[in-house]
Scaffold this motif. Structure first.
Motif, PDB file in Angstrom:
ATOM      1  N   LEU A  21       0.710  -1.270   0.256  1.00 45.63           N
ATOM      2  CA  LEU A  21       0.475   0.010   0.007  1.00 45.63           C
ATOM      3  C   LEU A  21       0.576   1.505   0.411  1.00 45.63           C
ATOM      4  N   LYS A  22       2.070   1.395  -0.211  1.00 45.32           N
ATOM      5  CA  LYS A  22       2.319   2.240   0.021  1.00 45.32           C
ATOM      6  C   LYS A  22       3.185   2.632  -1.369  1.00 45.32           C
ATOM      7  N   ARG A  23       2.457   1.713  -2.398  1.00 49.48           N
ATOM      8  CA  ARG A  23       2.897   1.751  -3.820  1.00 49.48           C
ATOM      9  C   ARG A  23       2.091   2.632  -4.467  1.00 49.48           C
ATOM     10  N   GLU A  24       2.189   3.743  -5.203  1.00 52.04           N
ATOM     11  CA  GLU A  24       0.624   4.210  -5.534  1.00 52.04           C
ATOM     12  C   GLU A  24       0.418   3.894  -6.694  1.00 52.04           C
ATOM     13  N   ASP A  25       0.328   2.690  -7.581  1.00 47.81           N
ATOM     14  CA  ASP A  25       0.054   1.847  -8.114  1.00 47.81           C
ATOM     15  C   ASP A  25      -0.906   0.495  -8.144  1.00 47.81           C
ATOM     16  N   VAL A  26      -1.213   0.528  -7.028  1.00 48.12           N
ATOM     17  CA  VAL A  26      -1.657  -0.815  -6.338  1.00 48.12           C
ATOM     18  C   VAL A  26      -3.223  -0.532  -5.531  1.00 48.12           C
ATOM     19  N   SER A  27      -3.591  -1.298  -6.099  1.00 49.21           N
ATOM     20  CA  SER A  27      -4.992  -1.315  -5.154  1.00 49.21           C
ATOM     21  C   SER A  27      -5.376  -2.358  -5.056  1.00 49.21           C
ATOM     22  N   ILE A  28      -5.944  -3.026  -3.550  1.00 48.80           N
ATOM     23  CA  ILE A  28      -5.584  -4.301  -2.642  1.00 48.80           C
ATOM     24  C   ILE A  28      -7.657  -4.700  -2.278  1.00 48.80           C
ATOM     25  N   THR A  29      -7.571  -6.012  -2.506  1.00 51.08           N
ATOM     26  CA  THR A  29      -8.396  -6.882  -1.907  1.00 51.08           C
ATOM     27  C   THR A  29      -8.128  -7.642  -1.132  1.00 51.08           C
ATOM     28  N   ASN A  30      -8.966  -7.603  -0.147  1.00 49.82           N
ATOM     29  CA  ASN A  30      -7.999  -8.681   0.933  1.00 49.82           C
ATOM     30  C   ASN A  30      -9.082  -9.037   1.698  1.00 49.82           C
ATOM     31  N   VAL A  31      -9.087 -11.368   0.655  1.00 49.20           N
ATOM     32  CA  VAL A  31     -10.143 -12.024   1.872  1.00 49.20           C
ATOM     33  C   VAL A  31      -9.481 -12.674   2.897  1.00 49.20           C
ATOM     34  N   ASP A  32     -10.237 -12.828   3.521  1.00 44.51           N
ATOM     35  CA  ASP A  32      -9.716 -13.777   4.794  1.00 44.51           C
ATOM     36  C   ASP A  32     -10.461 -13.876   5.459  1.00 44.51           C
ATOM     37  N   ALA A  33     -10.444 -15.378   5.283  1.00 46.74           N
ATOM     38  CA  ALA A  33     -12.025 -16.101   6.302  1.00 46.74           C
ATOM     39  C   ALA A  33     -11.898 -15.792   8.103  1.00 46.74           C
ATOM     40  N   LEU A  34     -11.260 -14.901   8.844  1.00 44.74           N
ATOM     41  CA  LEU A  34     -11.052 -14.399   9.843  1.00 44.74           C
ATOM     42  C   LEU A  34     -11.549 -15.954  11.253  1.00 44.74           C
ATOM     43  N   THR A  35      -9.964 -17.005  10.880  1.00 45.14           N
ATOM     44  CA  THR A  35     -10.459 -18.012  11.366  1.00 45.14           C
ATOM     45  C   THR A  35      -9.876 -17.613  13.176  1.00 45.14           C
ATOM     46  N   TYR A  36      -9.172 -18.462  13.452  1.00 46.42           N
ATOM     47  CA  TYR A  36      -8.599 -17.844  14.835  1.00 46.42           C
ATOM     48  C   TYR A  36      -7.778 -17.292  14.437  1.00 46.42           C
ATOM     49  N   ALA A  37      -6.893 -18.059  13.519  1.00 48.45           N
ATOM     50  CA  ALA A  37      -5.085 -16.991  12.893  1.00 48.45           C
ATOM     51  C   ALA A  37      -5.259 -16.058  12.227  1.00 48.45           C
ATOM     52  N   GLY A  38      -6.474 -15.957  12.053  1.00 49.90           N
ATOM     53  CA  GLY A  38      -6.748 -14.108  11.025  1.00 49.90           C
ATOM     54  C   GLY A  38      -7.270 -13.377  12.251  1.00 49.90           C
ATOM     55  N   ASP A  39      -6.510 -12.251  12.230  1.00 52.85           N
ATOM     56  CA  ASP A  39      -7.156 -11.323  13.074  1.00 52.85           C
ATOM     57  C   ASP A  39      -7.669  -9.772  12.672  1.00 52.85           C
ATOM     58  N   ILE A  40      -8.233  -9.651  12.789  1.00 51.74           N
ATOM     59  CA  ILE A  40      -8.814  -8.047  11.859  1.00 51.74           C
ATOM     60  C   ILE A  40      -8.347  -7.009  12.348  1.00 51.74           C
ATOM     61  N   ARG A  41      -7.045  -7.154  13.998  1.00 55.15           N
ATOM     62  CA  ARG A  41      -6.647  -6.328  14.390  1.00 55.15           C
ATOM     63  C   ARG A  41      -5.213  -5.279  13.418  1.00 55.15           C
ATOM     64  N   ASN A  42      -4.869  -6.349  12.389  1.00 56.69           N
ATOM     65  CA  ASN A  42      -3.905  -6.339  12.462  1.00 56.69           C
ATOM     66  C   ASN A  42      -3.649  -5.571  10.653  1.00 56.69           C
ATOM     67  N   THR A  43      -5.040  -5.411  10.844  1.00 52.92           N
ATOM     68  CA  THR A  43      -5.652  -4.193   9.138  1.00 52.92           C
ATOM     69  C   THR A  43      -6.016  -3.562  10.115  1.00 52.92           C
ATOM     70  N   GLU A  44      -6.057  -3.290  11.102  1.00 51.17           N
ATOM     71  CA  GLU A  44      -6.130  -1.570  11.471  1.00 51.17           C
ATOM     72  C   GLU A  44      -5.867  -0.131  11.148  1.00 51.17           C
ATOM     73  N   ASP A  45      -4.145  -0.564  11.391  1.00 55.95           N
ATOM     74  CA  ASP A  45      -3.551   0.454  10.249  1.00 55.95           C
ATOM     75  C   ASP A  45      -3.905   1.228   9.199  1.00 55.95           C
ATOM     76  N   PHE A  46      -4.473   0.170   8.483  1.00 56.50           N
ATOM     77  CA  PHE A  46      -4.554   0.278   7.114  1.00 56.50           C
ATOM     78  C   PHE A  46      -5.592   0.050   6.536  1.00 56.50           C
ATOM     79  N   SER A  47      -6.977   0.066   7.925  1.00 57.98           N
ATOM     80  CA  SER A  47      -8.457  -0.814   6.793  1.00 57.98           C
ATOM     81  C   SER A  47      -9.338   0.715   6.311  1.00 57.98           C
ATOM     82  N   ASN A  48      -8.659   2.122   6.337  1.00 62.58           N
ATOM     83  CA  ASN A  48      -9.371   3.124   5.595  1.00 62.58           C
ATOM     84  C   ASN A  48      -8.784   3.722   4.668  1.00 62.58           C
ATOM     85  N   HIS A  49      -7.697   2.828   3.818  1.00 56.80           N
ATOM     86  CA  HIS A  49      -6.855   3.504   2.553  1.00 56.80           C
ATOM     87  C   HIS A  49      -7.822   3.272   2.353  1.00 56.80           C
ATOM     88  N   PRO A  50      -7.678   4.403   1.243  1.00 51.29           N
ATOM     89  CA  PRO A  50      -8.336   4.381  -0.406  1.00 51.29           C
ATOM     90  C   PRO A  50      -8.265   3.181  -1.005  1.00 51.29           C
TER      91      PRO A  50
END
Length: 323
Positions: A21-50
């Motif tokens: 996300l530091k790059r200007e030429d990238v858009s990212i879709t994150n797909v995660d099942a959020l099982t015990y190992a997938g923690d949405i807290r790990n994405t908080e610092d970039f969750s509102n990135h355009p």
């Protein structure tokens, strides 16, 4: 570029998204099942990135996965996996579903033109175990997994290879050594040791403590994946290692010294079933052909990791509750 990252709420996946996300030429879709190992807290610092969006979905459920494919992706970067060896020994079923069936579902999406290319993130554990005098794993070494987790990842690797050979699918595979760094689930070796040391709890050490792993700082691993995405050759496999072999006991002792804790916290426990003796990665191929090299020494990366957990100690407790 449109990127689909699977398992992007996990440890390595979230670091990769943070880097890209530091790059200007990238858009990212994150797909995660959020099982015990997938923690949405790990994405908080970039969750509102355009240029970022999150979709909760299980790769093995077609209706859920289809929600993410409202566009054609330039790349699928496939991190999503069940990865804890002890859990795979207790019950391997979910490992077969996520690691093999989930990978198959993504390969089918690429085959049908829903994505242009895919990188499958694998592990050095598919190679099996090394003796002390053996040379490190190279990409041509035969697969010889020794636990259900490693077997499920080896199965996924072979499936990816078969789609390249049969359909000429534009896929690549990376196989990394043991990752460590901030945001790693507290059941994993290094964060577990840090947690126990900080709280004066006994630190369990399997067997004689002399099992050897090659340690790779997670930020270096993510740079390697980006490098493979930019320069890698379709159909190839690239080993990614930190060139930092340490026994499990040496790692614990380094953590204890840094935190000023006593060695008496170490408690030897019965060895894990199918416990591989030594892993080591020969990363010559990615060094020479793609000009990638790990930037962090083990001591430097470990200090950064410990400091992060000390500063974010509350993160441990929420992670443990979700285990």
């Amino acid at each position: 570029m449109e990127l689909l990252v699977t398992g992007g709420a996990g440890f390595i996946g979230s670091h990769f998204i943070r880097l890209l996300l530091k790059r200007e030429d990238v858009s990212i879709t994150n797909v995660d099942a959020l099982t015990y190992a997938g923690d949405i807290r790990n994405t908080e610092d970039f969750s509102n990135h355009p240029k970022y969006r999150f979709i909760q979905a299980d790769l093995t459920i077609a209706e859920q996965l289809d929600e993410a494919f409202d566009r054609v992706y330039d790349w699928i970067i496939h991190f999503a996996a069940e990865s804890h060896v002890d859990r795979s020994i207790q019950d391997a079923a979910v490992f077969l579903d996520t690691n093999i069936k989930g990978t198959y579902a993504l390969l089918e999406k690429v085959r049908k033109g829903c994505a242009k290319k895919m990188i499958h993130i694998s592990t050095d554990e598919v190679y099996g175990s090394l003796e002390q005098e053996e040379s490190p794993f190279h990409e041509e070494r035969a697969l010889s997994p020794n636990n259900p987790y490693a077997a499920s990842k080896a199965g996924a690797d072979l499936l990816v290879r078969s789609f390249y050979q049969t359909y000429q699918l534009p896929v690549l595979i990376t196989r990394c050594s043991n990752n460590y760094g901030p945001y790693q689930h507290p059941e994993k070796f290094i964060p577990k040791v840090i947690y126990c040391a900080l709280n004066e709890k006994r630190i369990p050490l399997y067997g004689d403590g002399l099992n050897i792993r090659d340690w790779l700082f997670v930020e270096d691993h993510c740079r390697a994946i980006e490098c493979v995405m930019e320069k890698g050759k379709i159909g190839e496999i690239y080993n990614v290692g930190g060139h930092n072999e340490r026994t499990n006991k040496e790692v614990i002792l380094e953590i204890l010294r840094y935190l000023g804790k006593e060695e008496t916290l170490i408690t030897y426990v019965e060895d894990r079933l199918g416990h591989d003796r030594r892993y080591a990665i020969d990363e010559t191929k990615i060094n020479t052909t793609l000009q990638w090299k790990a930037a962090h020494s083990f001591s430097e990366g470990l200090r950064k990791t410990i400091d992060w957990y000390v500063e974010n100690e509350k993160w441990f407790y929420k992670g443990l509750k979700r285990s």
